[in-house]
Scaffold this motif. Structure first.
Motif, PDB file in Angstrom:
ATOM      1  N   UNK A  56      33.649  51.803  42.440  1.00 13.36           N
ATOM      2  CA  UNK A  56      34.939  51.807  41.753  1.00 13.36           C
ATOM      3  C   UNK A  56      34.971  50.682  40.716  1.00 13.36           C
ATOM      4  N   UNK A  57      34.798  50.994  39.414  1.00 12.60           N
ATOM      5  CA  UNK A  57      34.978  49.965  38.384  1.00 12.60           C
ATOM      6  C   UNK A  57      36.446  49.534  38.352  1.00 12.60           C
ATOM      7  N   UNK A  58      36.683  48.237  38.300  1.00 12.92           N
ATOM      8  CA  UNK A  58      38.041  47.714  38.388  1.00 12.92           C
ATOM      9  C   UNK A  58      38.445  47.097  37.052  1.00 12.92           C
ATOM     10  N   UNK A  59      39.493  47.671  36.447  1.00 19.13           N
ATOM     11  CA  UNK A  59      40.024  47.134  35.193  1.00 19.13           C
ATOM     12  C   UNK A  59      41.470  47.586  35.050  1.00 19.13           C
ATOM     13  N   UNK A  64      47.270  50.290  40.915  1.00 16.86           N
ATOM     14  CA  UNK A  64      46.698  51.541  41.424  1.00 16.86           C
ATOM     15  C   UNK A  64      45.618  51.367  42.494  1.00 16.86           C
ATOM     16  N   UNK A  65      44.998  50.204  42.556  1.00 12.95           N
ATOM     17  CA  UNK A  65      43.826  50.027  43.428  1.00 12.95           C
ATOM     18  C   UNK A  65      44.152  50.247  44.901  1.00 12.95           C
ATOM     19  N   UNK A  66      45.286  49.728  45.352  1.00 10.62           N
ATOM     20  CA  UNK A  66      45.632  49.850  46.776  1.00 10.62           C
ATOM     21  C   UNK A  66      45.711  51.319  47.192  1.00 10.62           C
ATOM     22  N   UNK A  67      46.341  52.171  46.363  1.00 15.86           N
ATOM     23  CA  UNK A  67      46.435  53.604  46.678  1.00 15.86           C
ATOM     24  C   UNK A  67      45.071  54.270  46.638  1.00 15.86           C
ATOM     25  N   UNK A  68      44.233  53.837  45.704  1.00 13.24           N
ATOM     26  CA  UNK A  68      42.875  54.395  45.602  1.00 13.24           C
ATOM     27  C   UNK A  68      42.079  54.103  46.879  1.00 13.24           C
ATOM     28  N   UNK A  69      42.131  52.844  47.333  1.00 12.41           N
ATOM     29  CA  UNK A  69      41.419  52.466  48.563  1.00 12.41           C
ATOM     30  C   UNK A  69      42.007  53.176  49.774  1.00 12.41           C
ATOM     31  N   UNK A  70      43.327  53.317  49.799  1.00 11.73           N
ATOM     32  CA  UNK A  70      43.961  54.004  50.923  1.00 11.73           C
ATOM     33  C   UNK A  70      43.476  55.446  51.021  1.00 11.73           C
ATOM     34  N   UNK A  84      32.012  50.728  50.161  1.00  9.53           N
ATOM     35  CA  UNK A  84      32.829  50.695  48.939  1.00  9.53           C
ATOM     36  C   UNK A  84      32.463  49.454  48.134  1.00  9.53           C
ATOM     37  N   UNK A  85      32.105  49.669  46.876  1.00  8.19           N
ATOM     38  CA  UNK A  85      31.783  48.559  45.977  1.00  8.19           C
ATOM     39  C   UNK A  85      32.801  48.520  44.841  1.00  8.19           C
ATOM     40  N   UNK A  86      33.564  47.444  44.764  1.00 10.26           N
ATOM     41  CA  UNK A  86      34.480  47.225  43.643  1.00 10.26           C
ATOM     42  C   UNK A  86      33.755  46.394  42.607  1.00 10.26           C
ATOM     43  N   UNK A  87      33.578  46.946  41.399  1.00 10.88           N
ATOM     44  CA  UNK A  87      32.854  46.217  40.359  1.00 10.88           C
ATOM     45  C   UNK A  87      33.851  45.732  39.322  1.00 10.88           C
ATOM     46  N   UNK A  88      34.019  44.441  39.234  1.00 12.70           N
ATOM     47  CA  UNK A  88      34.987  43.840  38.331  1.00 12.70           C
ATOM     48  C   UNK A  88      34.542  44.008  36.883  1.00 12.70           C
ATOM     49  N   UNK A 138      31.068  57.978  42.188  1.00 10.97           N
ATOM     50  CA  UNK A 138      31.808  57.121  41.258  1.00 10.97           C
ATOM     51  C   UNK A 138      33.220  57.665  41.094  1.00 10.97           C
ATOM     52  N   UNK A 139      34.211  56.815  41.275  1.00  9.46           N
ATOM     53  CA  UNK A 139      35.589  57.229  41.013  1.00  9.46           C
ATOM     54  C   UNK A 139      36.308  56.142  40.216  1.00  9.46           C
ATOM     55  N   UNK A 140      37.314  56.543  39.451  1.00  5.49           N
ATOM     56  CA  UNK A 140      38.145  55.584  38.726  1.00  5.49           C
ATOM     57  C   UNK A 140      39.167  54.960  39.669  1.00  5.49           C
ATOM     58  N   UNK A 141      39.582  53.747  39.351  1.00  8.36           N
ATOM     59  CA  UNK A 141      40.488  53.010  40.236  1.00  8.36           C
ATOM     60  C   UNK A 141      41.934  53.471  40.111  1.00  8.36           C
ATOM     61  N   UNK A 142      42.240  54.317  39.117  1.00 10.62           N
ATOM     62  CA  UNK A 142      43.625  54.757  38.927  1.00 10.62           C
ATOM     63  C   UNK A 142      43.862  56.160  39.464  1.00 10.62           C
TER      64      UNK A 142
END
Length: 447
Positions: A56-59, A64-70, A84-88, A138-142
């Motif tokens: 999950x690329x994070x920008x 939105x991130x909390x709902x994505x992880x949920x 799960x890898x969050x890439x800043x 690969x998924x978007x964070x939103x």
């Protein structure tokens, strides 16, 4: 009906060949194939559930991130088998605090934070190197994953060893469509939902069946780890990095790219016309850049790469200009006293043909949406949107044309000028050219 009218209809029939053959006839063929495939589906039984990695690329993801992880935590897939890898990707708005909170609240979730700050493509490349799963998603964070998405992806990979990479079905979140007070934007959002449904469940479904899928969806794509690690990874020199890696897999590994029609990912609907304008220009420009980067392979060793690239370039770019000529020719014919009723009749017939095609796509898409009850219910309630789709697609067409024109620029930019900005530039240019007119107008209004 007199002979002149028959002659005129024949003339217009020739003019209408491009939209009828390219859009209508190809759409009907696609629908027949997809409908046939739907009734051939077989239930898959997995012997085991492999370990998988979600990148999950994070920008700009604070909201939105909390709902994505949920949505990952809610998967019908063992959480112990998910990494799960969050890439800043340059995030500066406190998302790291959200990550720490998720770690604290869900100690069983294997989630890591990786710093990149070099753009989405390089962020994903870092994640690929760190991935431990058999499959990489690969998924978007939103966006949010449907609860069965991961399981359906794994099922299709495990039961089809010839598939190298897949794209899931991306739809807009229908629960958010009516949250905007602007009526026009709500109508565009509804059309966007119908467009996505048709594009993925019919368009990409047909491409998947014929092994001609041009691009993986950037918001939701899936790979065998051993396949993607043999590529040159994501390219940072193009806006179409997802299309580029799709072409790499097909050309260099003779790989098969498919659609997982049972895996759904929901993204936010468009925020504004400016955002839609930027998005569609970026997609158009990305296609052109990737076609240019792979142009030597159009005559290369992989026949499928050659076929897919040629077909896409011809349909999405070369035929844009005959369409434009056709549109302006209709206006020209009216000015030279061509029968107005014939022009109107031809356009009504074409409009009805597009509506008919969209209606067929709607009914076929609903078969695949049987488990997505909220989406299906919303689309049934707003089925009238089918009548608006030809106008919506006309607007999108001109946005694509703008993307082709702007691709003449030397360097790619993720965010191009918005529709509002370009309108302002045109307005200022017009005012400069006709400055005397505007001075007189101002003098009259102020006098």
């Amino acid at each position: 009906m007199n002979k002149d009218l028959y002659r005129d209809l024949l003339f217009w029939g020739i003019w209408l060949l491009i939209p009828l053959l390219i859009d209508i006839l190809s759409g009907i063929v696609s629908l027949i194939v997809i409908l046939k495939e739907y009734f051939r589906k077989e239930k898959v039984e997995l012997e085991y559930l492999p370990y998988i990695t979600i990148l999950i690329p994070v920008y700009n993801s604070e909201k939105t991130l909390a709902n994505c992880i949920q949505s990952i935590l809610d998967q019908n897939y063992p959480i112990k088998n998910i990494q799960v890898l969050l890439i800043n990707n340059g995030e500066k708005n406190g998302v790291y605090d959200i990550y720490c909170k998720i770690q604290e609240q869900h100690p069983n979730l294997k989630i890591w934070w990786i710093d990149s700050n070099q753009g989405k493509s390089k962020a994903l490349n870092k994640g690929i190197y760190a991935a431990e799963g058999k499959y990489i998603i690969n998924i978007d964070s939103d966006g949010i994953l449907d609860k069965n998405a991961v399981l359906r992806i794994v099922e299709k990979f495990e039961s089809n060893t010839n598939i190298h990479a897949m794209t899931g079905v991306v739809l807009t979140d229908c629960s958010l469509i009516n949250t905007n007070s602007n009526l026009l934007l709500r109508l565009f959002r509804r059309c966007e939902l119908f467009e996505y449904s048709e594009a993925f469940l019919v368009g990409r479904g047909f491409q998947s069946y014929t092994d001609s899928l041009f691009t993986l969806a950037g918001a939701f794509s899936c790979f065998r780890k051993d396949v993607i690690q043999k590529t040159q990874l994501y390219n940072s020199e193009t806006l179409g990095e997802d299309t580029h890696i799709t072409s790499q897999i097909r050309e260099f590994q003779n790989g098969k790219i498919a659609l997982c029609e049972k895996a759904f990912f929901y993204v936010d609907p468009i925020d504004s016309m400016d955002k839609l304008y930027i998005q569609r220009q970026r997609w158009q420009r990305g296609e052109i850049e990737v076609a240019s980067l792979f142009r030597k392979f159009i005559g290369g060793r992989n026949r499928n790469t050659r076929k897919v690239l040629k077909r896409t370039v011809i349909k999405d770019h070369t035929l844009v200009f005959p369409r434009l000529i056709w549109m302006f020719a209709m206006v020209y014919l009216v000015f030279i006293d061509y029968p107005l009723e014939l022009v109107i009749m031809a356009n009504i017939l074409l409009y009805l043909a597009y509506v008919f095609n969209s209606a067929l796509s709607f009914f076929v898409s609903k078969l695949y949406l049987k488990d997505q009850k909220e989406v299906k219910k919303y689309m049934n309630k707003h089925a009238y949107s089918i009548l608006l789709l030809p106008f919506y697609r006309l607007v999108i067409f001109f946005m694509r044309v703008a993307g082709i024109i702007n691709s003449i620029e030397k360097y790619s930019k993720w965010n191009t000028k918005t529709l509002t900005e370009e309108k302002e530039i045109l307005s200022n240019g017009f005012k400069r050219k006709f400055s005397i007119f505007y001075r007189v107008k101002g003098w009259i209004n102020n006098g």
